[in-house]
Design an enzyme around this catalytic site. Structure first.
Site, short mmCIF file in Angstrom:
data_model
loop_
_atom_site.label_atom_id
_atom_site.label_comp_id
_atom_site.label_asym_id
_atom_site.label_seq_id
_atom_site.Cartn_x
_atom_site.Cartn_y
_atom_site.Cartn_z
NE ARG A 31 -4.20 -1.81 2.05
CZ ARG A 31 -4.42 -2.38 3.05
NH1 ARG A 31 -4.20 -2.25 4.32
NH2 ARG A 31 -5.50 -3.52 3.03
NE ARG A 35 -5.27 2.39 3.35
CZ ARG A 35 -5.34 1.47 4.29
NH1 ARG A 35 -4.76 0.70 4.30
NH2 ARG A 35 -6.19 1.67 5.36
NE ARG A 44 -9.05 7.38 -5.69
CZ ARG A 44 -9.38 6.62 -4.80
NH1 ARG A 44 -8.42 5.94 -4.21
NH2 ARG A 44 -10.54 6.76 -4.32
CG ASP A 80 -9.35 -3.05 -4.71
OD1 ASP A 80 -10.27 -4.19 -4.84
OD2 ASP A 80 -9.11 -2.46 -3.80
CE1 TYR A 155 -13.89 -7.89 0.84
CE2 TYR A 155 -11.87 -8.70 -0.53
CZ TYR A 155 -12.54 -7.94 0.60
OH TYR A 155 -11.55 -7.27 1.43
#
Length: 347
Positions: A31, A35, A44, A80, A155
């Site tokens: 990551r 973030r 973003r 992702d 998921y």
């Protein structure tokens, strides 16, 4: 035009993952491309996660940002794990503060049969972004990645993130035919997604099995490992090093290596020397607690030094955090950590 791969011969990262002598312990961060970086938050702003992952220009910019700022030894492709599902038409979205949410969870063989396979034509933006990145990165390797079958299946079955994976395990134990079909389907999609990245120029791949730590070794071996092994085997045919990482997987590290990994990622819960003993003749990646970057610099670097020393016993060692960079992380502290690791004497 010169071949970008010619510049990679001296890469400390690629040497470490192959078990070759290194000039310094290579370092990158899970990551790292997002973030916590202010430049990431700026580009973003107002752009959805999946939308940003499908914009080649944004993917290139975000992937390059931590390489520019930190000088890390490898870039990780910005994407992702559910993006391939979105690309083939699964109705899902990534909800801020929640994570991936699937509109119609998978329950039956009919549901599985309705999921298409992934073809390169469905992800032209991936090919475009990787090609441009390889040219921009020069001697810095690009790591491609995909979600492992169990984590992606969780998921699809749960309909979103889950703490106990009850519905997922209910299918695994109670409807093994549906489970096997779903895992085979996802394995094919993940492998195809990795192939697109490698064929466009990625130098290594990482298979993320974020939720595999919810499993016992027996259940992992019987119901999950064969499917992850299919993905890693197909990646291995492409000739690139394969990293396999999961969270809370202390009791699975040996099996995750046996599934076909050249490098086993280790989270912060397992002492690195213990992990090295479990994975055998494989390289390891990790494993500083991500919260230690909030500690005083001398505390953080002292712990990092211990990890580097422990890593000497492995076939090869890539320094990383034991999971992803936390959103509140100070980028300046990660810069200090990068410089400490790269400057640590191995003589």
């Amino acid at each position: 035009m010169p071949d970008p791969h010619d510049d990679l011969a001296s890469s400390a990262f690629l040497k470490a993952v192959r078990g070759q002598p290194v000039p310094h312990t290579p370092v990158w961060f899970m990551r790292q491309a997002g973030r916590s970086l202010p430049e990431y938050l700026a580009v973003r702003e107002g752009v959805g996660m999946l939308e940003s992952c499908m914009d080649p220009a944004l993917v290139v910019e975000i992937t390059l940002q931590p390489v520019r700022r930190y000088g890390v030894d490898a870039a990780i492709f910005f994407s992702d794990i559910v993006l391939p599902l979105k690309a083939i038409g699964v109705d899902l979205d990534i909800k801020p503060g929640i994570g991936p949410v699937v509109a119609s969870p998978v329950r039956t063989l009919t549901d599985v049969a309705a999921i298409p396979d992934l073809t390169p034509e469905q992800v032209p933006f991936i090919t475009a972004a990787v090609r441009e990145l390889v040219g921009e990165l020069g001697g810095t390797p690009l790591i491609g990645f995909a979600g492992a079958p169990f984590t992606v299946a969780s998921y699809l079955v749960e309909g979103g993130p889950s703490k106990d994976h009850a519905k997922t395990k209910a299918m695994m134990f109670g409807a093994p035919d549906v489970w096997d079909a779903l895992m085979r389907k996802i394995a094919g999609i993940s492998a195809a997604y990795l192939e697109v990245q490698v064929e466009a120029g990625a130098s290594a791949i990482q298979l993320f099995d974020s939720w595999a730590g919810a499993l016992t070794p027996r259940d992992y071996r019987e119901h999950v490992m064969p499917h992850s092994a299919r993905v890693l085997a197909r990646a291995g045919e492409l000739g690139v090093p394969r990293i396999h990482f999961g969270v809370g997987t202390s009791n699975l590290l040996g099996l995750m290596g046996e599934a076909g990994a050249d490098v086993v990622g280790v989270d912060w819960r397992t002492p690195l020397d213990d992990a090295i003993a479990r994975v055998g003749d494989r390289s390891v990646q990790g494993n500083l607690d991500p919260t230690l970057v909030f500690a005083p610099t001398e505390v953080m670097t002292a712990r990092a030094g211990e990890i580097i020393e422990a890593g000497r016993a492995a076939r090869g060692h890539v320094f990383n955090l034991g999971h992803g960079v936390l959103p509140a992380t100070n980028p300046d502290q990660l810069k200090r950590l990068t410089e400490f690791v790269q400057g640590y004497s191995l003589d």
